[in-house]
Every structure is written in structure tokens, then in C-alpha cells.
Motif scaffolding. Structure first.
Motif, PDB file in Angstrom:
ATOM      1  N   LEU A 117       8.755  -7.017   2.572  1.00 33.17           N
ATOM      2  CA  LEU A 117       7.618  -7.728   3.145  1.00 33.17           C
ATOM      3  C   LEU A 117       7.055  -6.887   4.292  1.00 33.17           C
ATOM      4  N   ILE A 118       5.856  -6.338   4.053  1.00 32.38           N
ATOM      5  CA  ILE A 118       5.242  -5.482   5.078  1.00 32.38           C
ATOM      6  C   ILE A 118       4.140  -6.288   5.752  1.00 32.38           C
ATOM      7  N   LYS A 119       4.312  -6.575   7.063  1.00 31.48           N
ATOM      8  CA  LYS A 119       3.375  -7.494   7.735  1.00 31.48           C
ATOM      9  C   LYS A 119       2.598  -6.796   8.839  1.00 31.48           C
ATOM     10  N   ASP A 120       1.312  -6.646   8.658  1.00 27.90           N
ATOM     11  CA  ASP A 120       0.410  -6.101   9.682  1.00 27.90           C
ATOM     12  C   ASP A 120       0.980  -4.842  10.347  1.00 27.90           C
ATOM     13  N   VAL A 121       1.478  -3.931   9.501  1.00 24.31           N
ATOM     14  CA  VAL A 121       2.162  -2.746  10.039  1.00 24.31           C
ATOM     15  C   VAL A 121       1.182  -1.732  10.630  1.00 24.31           C
ATOM     16  N   ARG A 122       1.494  -1.356  11.873  1.00 23.68           N
ATOM     17  CA  ARG A 122       0.678  -0.340  12.565  1.00 23.68           C
ATOM     18  C   ARG A 122       1.609   0.783  12.997  1.00 23.68           C
ATOM     19  N   LEU A 150      -1.546   4.021  10.398  1.00 20.37           N
ATOM     20  CA  LEU A 150      -1.466   2.787   9.609  1.00 20.37           C
ATOM     21  C   LEU A 150      -2.071   1.714  10.502  1.00 20.37           C
ATOM     22  N   LYS A 151      -3.113   1.046   9.965  1.00 20.76           N
ATOM     23  CA  LYS A 151      -3.900   0.184  10.870  1.00 20.76           C
ATOM     24  C   LYS A 151      -3.828  -1.278  10.471  1.00 20.76           C
ATOM     25  N   GLY A 152      -2.646  -1.766  10.192  1.00 22.45           N
ATOM     26  CA  GLY A 152      -2.510  -3.179   9.828  1.00 22.45           C
ATOM     27  C   GLY A 152      -2.300  -3.357   8.339  1.00 22.45           C
ATOM     28  N   ASP A 187      -6.333   3.138   2.015  1.00 24.89           N
ATOM     29  CA  ASP A 187      -7.530   3.880   2.385  1.00 24.89           C
ATOM     30  C   ASP A 187      -7.610   3.913   3.911  1.00 24.89           C
ATOM     31  N   ASP A 188      -7.523   5.081   4.457  1.00 24.81           N
ATOM     32  CA  ASP A 188      -7.587   5.271   5.909  1.00 24.81           C
ATOM     33  C   ASP A 188      -6.661   4.306   6.668  1.00 24.81           C
ATOM     34  N   GLY A 189      -5.440   4.188   6.174  1.00 27.66           N
ATOM     35  CA  GLY A 189      -4.429   3.400   6.894  1.00 27.66           C
ATOM     36  C   GLY A 189      -4.498   1.900   6.668  1.00 27.66           C
ATOM     37  N   VAL A 190      -5.349   1.426   5.775  1.00 23.12           N
ATOM     38  CA  VAL A 190      -5.362  -0.012   5.462  1.00 23.12           C
ATOM     39  C   VAL A 190      -5.244  -0.208   3.943  1.00 23.12           C
ATOM     40  N   VAL A 191      -4.853  -1.451   3.535  1.00 22.72           N
ATOM     41  CA  VAL A 191      -4.712  -1.719   2.100  1.00 22.72           C
ATOM     42  C   VAL A 191      -6.104  -1.949   1.518  1.00 22.72           C
ATOM     43  N   ALA A 192      -6.465  -1.091   0.545  1.00 24.70           N
ATOM     44  CA  ALA A 192      -7.771  -1.285  -0.101  1.00 24.70           C
ATOM     45  C   ALA A 192      -7.598  -2.242  -1.279  1.00 24.70           C
ATOM     46  N   GLU A 193      -6.526  -2.058  -2.080  1.00 25.05           N
ATOM     47  CA  GLU A 193      -6.258  -2.923  -3.238  1.00 25.05           C
ATOM     48  C   GLU A 193      -4.768  -3.015  -3.469  1.00 25.05           C
ATOM     49  N   PHE A 194      -4.307  -4.149  -4.036  1.00 19.80           N
ATOM     50  CA  PHE A 194      -2.895  -4.275  -4.394  1.00 19.80           C
ATOM     51  C   PHE A 194      -2.805  -5.249  -5.566  1.00 19.80           C
ATOM     52  N   ASP A 195      -2.616  -4.697  -6.742  1.00 22.49           N
ATOM     53  CA  ASP A 195      -2.556  -5.565  -7.935  1.00 22.49           C
ATOM     54  C   ASP A 195      -1.980  -4.766  -9.105  1.00 22.49           C
ATOM     55  N   ALA A 196      -1.877  -5.418 -10.249  1.00 18.73           N
ATOM     56  CA  ALA A 196      -1.387  -4.710 -11.435  1.00 18.73           C
ATOM     57  C   ALA A 196      -2.417  -3.651 -11.818  1.00 18.73           C
ATOM     58  N   PRO A 197      -1.957  -2.488 -12.335  1.00 19.50           N
ATOM     59  CA  PRO A 197      -2.929  -1.421 -12.638  1.00 19.50           C
ATOM     60  C   PRO A 197      -3.997  -1.870 -13.634  1.00 19.50           C
TER      61      PRO A 197
END
Ligand SMILES: Nc1ncnc2c1ncn2[C@@H]1O[C@H](COP(=O)(O)OP(=O)(O)OP(=O)(O)O)[C@@H](O)[C@H]1O
Length: 642
Positions: free
Chosen positions: A428-433, A443-445, A608-618
């Protein structure tokens, strides 16, 4: 290529059309069933495949590159006299008892040497007087003088033996303790420390400085201590023999000696420090050349490296020559001082010859000591300066021992999880900076929840933070905000040993040890040969190892040079697989530079630039028109076809 022979030779399109699997072991593994076994046996594995230039990889701007050039700080250099702290620490580490016992034994040894000389002079005087009065010594009287002389001599030998034993013990204990302190401090240093400290500097401490402490310093201390007492003894001897008259000229002579030695020590210590520092680049040159010989040769850069080594040697030799020259400067001045002492004694003897102020035996003794004292003085100052210069090595080692800020503790008894952790692999990765040293956040959150046993491909443009996420997972760099939980345990609250022991990483640059294949797969000697063989088979290295002359005992050379790049990586994978054979299903995070490798993952994390752009099944992500993942796949297909 296969088995050293050409298997196919055609264009990419033709080979693809013919269904040839030419993408290499890594891609092959991603779809191969054997690889599924490999992945499943790894706790929470993180692999980073593909390679790009370090700077390109980090996506440095010109400004950052310029900053990077100055990233290493100048090597610290103390100034002025070596601090008293270094001396006391050295004495303390070796044991006060041993040190002071050796000083006392040395004083007693010199005392008995002086005593024996005076006894001899008295014996001679008494014997001459007895002969002149017509009652020469009887045998028993001579024996009495002889016995006392022998006792004093034996006492001197005993004292010298005690001095040697106590000093040897002190030396061993001090060296061991300083070395252990240095090892623990460097081993506990965070990675950021190695980012800014060239390896040559660290090697210089472990090699040249420790060598000085182990060998030269103790010899100098033994000789210096001996010489100080020799000088003291000679001065006392001359004063007693001349009935205290020498004390008068000794005041200005002593002052002159003090000034000369002060000048000498100041320059000598500084030059010695410069000499130590100019040695570091030589060590750096050697370590770089050893690890990069093939690259240097491939780029024809050997002459440049030879030139650089020569220039660093020249700089070092300049300082070394100066060290020798200041020694000669000192020698001339001390010779003059010694000559003056001898001249004064001889003058005194000539002026008072009628009154027999100094008896003949004592005059001989005083003149002998006056000749000796020049040598003692010269040697004494040189030894003190040498001790001071060599103490500089103690100072340098102590600087590293006391000033390297350690990373988080390896174990924290109260919070460390049980041995079987992580048994499920829920991340569980939570708002990681996170930021590197004092740089901007990279890593910006990042917030992601990875279910137990999921295979997640981590993708993104270069510099988007993929490797940084892995670094955060292993706490190589601490977070500046947010948290990471694995199986419900906040990883920032536990020691680094259970955390890193519970995860496995197969790095982009395989790390191999200059040891046997067996050691490289099982460095902790935890598995049997059969288990090692099984793991090697799973990683497709079984046949390669079978073909080696010594099989598991074949030596992997420095940096794994006798294996191909792919084989090196497979050996690392084997090491990782062997580490966690009990866990049947595990979570795998794969950093992918070739997008094809993550298409069969359960989920894809696009950074993308330290933030999550997408997270899903390919599959879902590919359906998203204008989506980040789809964009990356299309771009990579385009570049492959062009
Ligand atoms: N050791 C470091 N010191 C300072 N900054 C760093 C360091 N490593 C990475 N960075 C910075 O962190 C940013 C993210 O780098 P990271 O290596 O995580 O990217 P990445 O997505 O893994 O890139 P690549 O695909 O090229 O491997 C980079 O742009 C760089 O500015």
C-alpha cells in the motif's frame, strides 16, 4: 546467435514474421512458463531491465548536469597541529594501561642504561684511585662492582622486553578498534553519502591510512618514545657529569631547539596532509581503470587515463619530495646545536683542567653523550614530526568514524515484524513523496494499492520516477512524506534488515562477487548443492554451469567478466529465487523499458514526472484513447518500425 554460432541473419521485420524469438532472455522470460516459477518464488521482487546512459536515464537538464559536476564535496583537510583528540583516542583505543606501562618500562630501561654508564665511570674512578694509593682492588671488590653492573644491565633488558610486549598489545588493539569503527561507519552510511564521496577517498582510508596506523605509526611511537628518553637521559647524564654547569647554556640551546622543531613540525605536518590528499585521486584512477578496462580500451581512451594517472603521481611526488626536503632542513640545524653542546663541554674541561673540576671518567661520559645527543635530537624531532604526520591518518579515519551520519538502524527490536513477513505481499503506497539529498521532489505524491500476488509492470518516460519508487520501497532513500505499508506494516517503522531481507531486487546492472558460482548464487551458504542446481535450472543457467570445467566451483571473475551480460543477470535472478523458496505466490514489480514485457502483467502503473498517471490492467489501459500507456506503446511501436 546461439551457442556461439549464427542462428539467423535478417532484418527485424523478416525475423519477426518468421516468429524468431530474438528479443533476448529478459523478454523471453516474461512470457515463458519457467519464468512464472521464477517470479512466484520471489517475495516482493523488483526487477529493472534494459539499460540507458546514467545521465540520460536520470533526465538531467544542463543546469543539473553542471550541478552534478560539483556534486562531490572537496576532501576534508584539517589544518594546524593534529588535534590532541586524535592522540588521546589512539591511546584510549589501544588501552591506557598498556600505553602507560610501556612509557614506564621505557623510562626504567633508559634509567638502567644511564645507571650502568655511571656505575662504570665510578668503577673506573675508584679503581684508578685505589691503584694510585697502592691498594688495588681485590678480586671480591672487583666482583662486587661487576655484580652490580650485571644487575643493572639485566634490569634494563627486562624493562625493554616489557616495553615491547605492552606496545605490541597496544598497537594491535588500537588498529583493530579504529578499523572496526571505520568499517561500521562506512557500512552504515546512506547511499547519498556514496553519491557525493568518490570511492578513491574511502579506499585511501582503508588502504594507505590503515596501513600507516598498522605499521608505521607504532614503529614511530616506539622509536619516538625511545628517543625522547634517550635525549632526556643524555641531557641528565651530561648535567650530572658536568656538575650542573651545562644547565646554563642549555637554556638558550633548548629554546633554539624548541623554535627549530616548531617550524619543522608545522611545515612537515601540513605537507604530509597534502601528500595524503593527493594520494586519493591515484586510488580513484586505479579503481576506475580496473572496473572499466574494457570500456576504456573500446573507446581508445587508454592514453588519456595513463596521462591522468601520471599527472596525479606527479602531484603526489611533489608533496613527497617536499617531505624529504624539510627533513634535510632540520638535519643541518640540529647538527649545529649538537656541535655547540660538545664545544661547550670541551671548553669547560680545558678551562678547569688544573682544578680537576670534572673527573676524567665523567668528562669522557659527558663528551660521549654530547656526540650522541645530536643524533638523538635529530631522530627525536623527526620521530615526533613523523608521529604527528602519521597521527593525521588516525585523524582521517576518526573523521569518517565520527562524522558519517548513519542510515536507519538495521533492526528495531520493538517493531520488527516476524521472520515470515511479508507472507502475502500486499503493498500500500500512500501519498509517497521523495527527494534525493536536498534536491527537488522526484516522487510527488504517489498513491497505489497493490494486491497480494499481483504482477505489476511499472512504466513511464525516462526520469518519471520508476527507479525512485523501488529505491523508496527498499528505503535506500527515506521518504519526505507519505508512507508505504507491506502486509499492514509501515516500512518506515521497522529496521532495514527485515525490510531488505523480505524483498528481492534484480538490478539493471548485475552485481557479482569475485568468488565461485556457488557463492554468487548462495552467498549465505544456506542451501545444498542440489537446491542451487535446481534454482540454476529454473533460471536457465543449469546447462551453462554444467559446461564449466569446475561447475559450481568455477570462479566468477571481477565484475562477472567471464559471463555474458545476460548470464550475469540470470545468476542474480538465481540468487534472488534461492532467497525466498518458501513463498509460493508473490508480488512482483517490474520496471520495464520494453513495454512488451508488461503486457501480460496483472496491472500496469504508469508514472509521469513523479505522479501516477494511470494504474489498471494493461488491456483496459490499451482501450483508453489518448491514454498515457497507450501513448507509450504507440510511440514505442513507431520507433521500432522506423
Ligand atoms: N541519485 C540521484 N541523485 C539525484 N537525483 C536523482 C538520482 N537518481 C534519480 N534522480 C532524479 O530523480 C528523477 C527520477 O529518476 P528515476 O531514476 O527514478 O527515473 P526512471 O523513471 O527510473 O528513469 P529511467 O527510465 O531512465 O530509468 C530523475 O529525473 C533525476 O532527476
Amino acid at each position: 546467435m546461439e551457442g556461439g554460432r549464427v542462428k539467423h541473419f535478417d532484418t527485424y521485420a523478416n525475423l519477426s514474421a518468421a516468429g524468431v524469438n530474438f528479443a533476448g532472455a529478459v523478454k523471453f522470460e516474461a512470457s515463458d512458463s519457467a519464468n512464472r516459477e521464477r517470479s512466484s518464488s520471489v517475495g516482493s521482487a523488483a526487477s529493472d531491465e534494459g539499460s540507458v546512459g546514467a545521465e540520460e536515464k536520470a533526465g538531467f537538464t544542463d543546469k543539473e548536469k553542471e550541478k552534478g559536476k560539483n556534486m562531490t564535496t572537496a576532501e576534508e583537510r584539517e589544518e594546524g597541529a593534529v588535534s590532541g583528540g586524535a592522540y588521546w583516542t589512539y591511546i584510549k583505543e589501544g588501552g591506557y594501561g598498556f600505553f602507560w606501562a610501556s612509557v614506564a618500562a621505557q623510562a626504567c630501561a633508559r634509567g638502567s642504561e644511564l645507571g650502568s654508564m655511571f656505575w662504570l665511570a665510578t668503577w673506573t674512578e675508584d679503581s684508578i684511585a685505589a691503584t694510585l694509593t697502592g691498594t688495588p682492588f681485590t678480586n671480591s671488590e672487583t666482583k662486587w662492582y661487576f655484580d652490580i653492573y650485571a644487575i643493572i644491565g639485566i634490569a634494563g633488558i627486562v624493562c625493554l622486553t616489557v616495553r615491547s610486549l605492552t606496545l605490541a598489545n597496544h598497537r594491535l588493539r588500537a588498529s583493530r578498534s579504529l578499523h572496526e569503527g571505520l568499517v561500521s561507519s562506512v557500512m552504515a552510511a546512506p547511499i547519498s553519502y556514496f553519491d557525493v564521496t568518490p570511492s578513491g577517498r574511502i579506499l585511501n582510508r582503508f588502504a594507505a591510512d590503515m596501513d600507516k596506523i598498522d605499521l608505521e605509526l607504532t614503529q614511530s611511537i616506539a622509536q619516538g618514545m625511545g628517543t625522547v628518553f634517550n635525549v632526556l637521559g643524555a641531557v641528565v647524564g651530561i648535567c650530572v657529569a658536568t656538575k650542573g654547569v651545562l644547565l646554563i647554556p642549555l637554556v638558550p640551546l633548548g629554546y633554539a631547539y624548541y623554535v627549530i622543531q616548531k617550524w619543522f613540525r608545522k611545515s612537515s605536518t601540513e605537507i604530509q596532509r597534502v601528500e595524503s590528499i593527493t594520494r586519493s585521486p591515484i586510488f580513484s584512477d586505479f579503481s576506475q581503470t580496473l572496473s572499466g578496462t574494457s570500456t576504456i580500451r573500446a573507446y581508445g581512451a587508454a592514453p588519456r587515463f595513463v596521462k591522468s594517472v601520471k599527472s596525479h603521481f606527479d602531484t603526489n611526488n611533489t608533496a613527497y619530495t617536499l617531505v624529504q626536503l624539510v627533513g634535510l632542513w632540520l638535519g643541518i640545524r640540529l647538527d649545529v646545536l649538537g656541535g655547540l653542546i660538545g664545544g661547550i663541554i670541551a671548553g669547560l674541561a680545558v678551562a678547569t683542567q688544573d682544578s680537576n673540576f670534572i673527573p676524567a671518567g665523567f668528562l669522557g661520559l659527558a663528551l660521549t653523550y654530547s656526540i650522541e645527543v645530536t643524533g638523538f635530537l635529530k631522530h627525536g624531532v623527526r620521530m615526533i614530526a613523523q608521529i604527528e604526520a602519521q597521527m593525521n591518518s588516525v585523524e582521517r579515519v576518526l573523521y569518517y568514524t565520527n562524522n558519517i551520519e548513519p542510515e536507519a538502524p538495521q533492526t528495531i527490536e520493538d517493531t520488527d515484524p516476524k521472520e515470515e513477513w511479508p507472507s502475502k505481499g500486499e503493498v500500500l503506497i500512500k501519498d509517497v513523496r521523495m527527494r534525493y539529498r536536498d534536491g527537488p521532489e522526484v516522487l510527488k505524491g504517489v498513491t497505489v494499492s497493490i494486491a497480494a500476488g499481483q504482477k505489476v509492470g511499472v512504466v513511464g518516460r525516462t526520469g518519471s520516477g520508476k527507479s525512485s519508487l523501488m529505491i523508496a520501497l527498499f528505503r535506500i532513500v527515506e521518504l519526505s512524506g507519505g508512507s508505504i505499508e507491506i502486509d499492514g506494516v509501515d516500512i518506515s517503522t521497522i529496521g532495514t534488515a527485515p525490510l531488505r531481507g523480505g524483498l528481492s531486487i534484480i538490478p539493471q546492472d548485475p552485481v557479482l562477487f569475485n568468488n565461485t558460482v556457488r557463492y554468487n548464487v548462495d552467498p549465505f551458504k544456506s542451501a545444498s548443492d542440489d537446491e542451487i542446481r535446481e534454482v540454476l535450472d529454473k533460471c536457465r543457467m543449469g546447462t551453462v554451469v554444467d559446461e564449466l570445467e569446475k561447475k559450481l566451483d568455477e570462479v566468477v571473475t571481477e565484475g562477472g567478466e567471464n559471463f555474458s551480460q545476460g548470464q550475469r543477470q540470470l545468476l542474480c535472478i538465481a540468487r534472488s529465487v534461492l532467497k525466498k523458496p518458501k513463498i509460493l505466490d508473490s508480488t512482483v514489480l517490474t520496471i520495464a523499458h520494453r513495454l512488451g514485457t508488461v503486457l501480460d502483467s496483472d496491472k500496469v502503473l504508469v508514472l509521469d514526472d513523479g505522479v501516477v498517471a494511470e494504474f489498471d490492467a494493461p488491456g483496459e489501459l490499451m482501450k483508453k484513447k489518448g491514454g498515457a500507456f497507450r501513448g507509450l506503446v504507440e510511440a514505442s511501436e513507431k520507433s521500432e518500425n522506423s
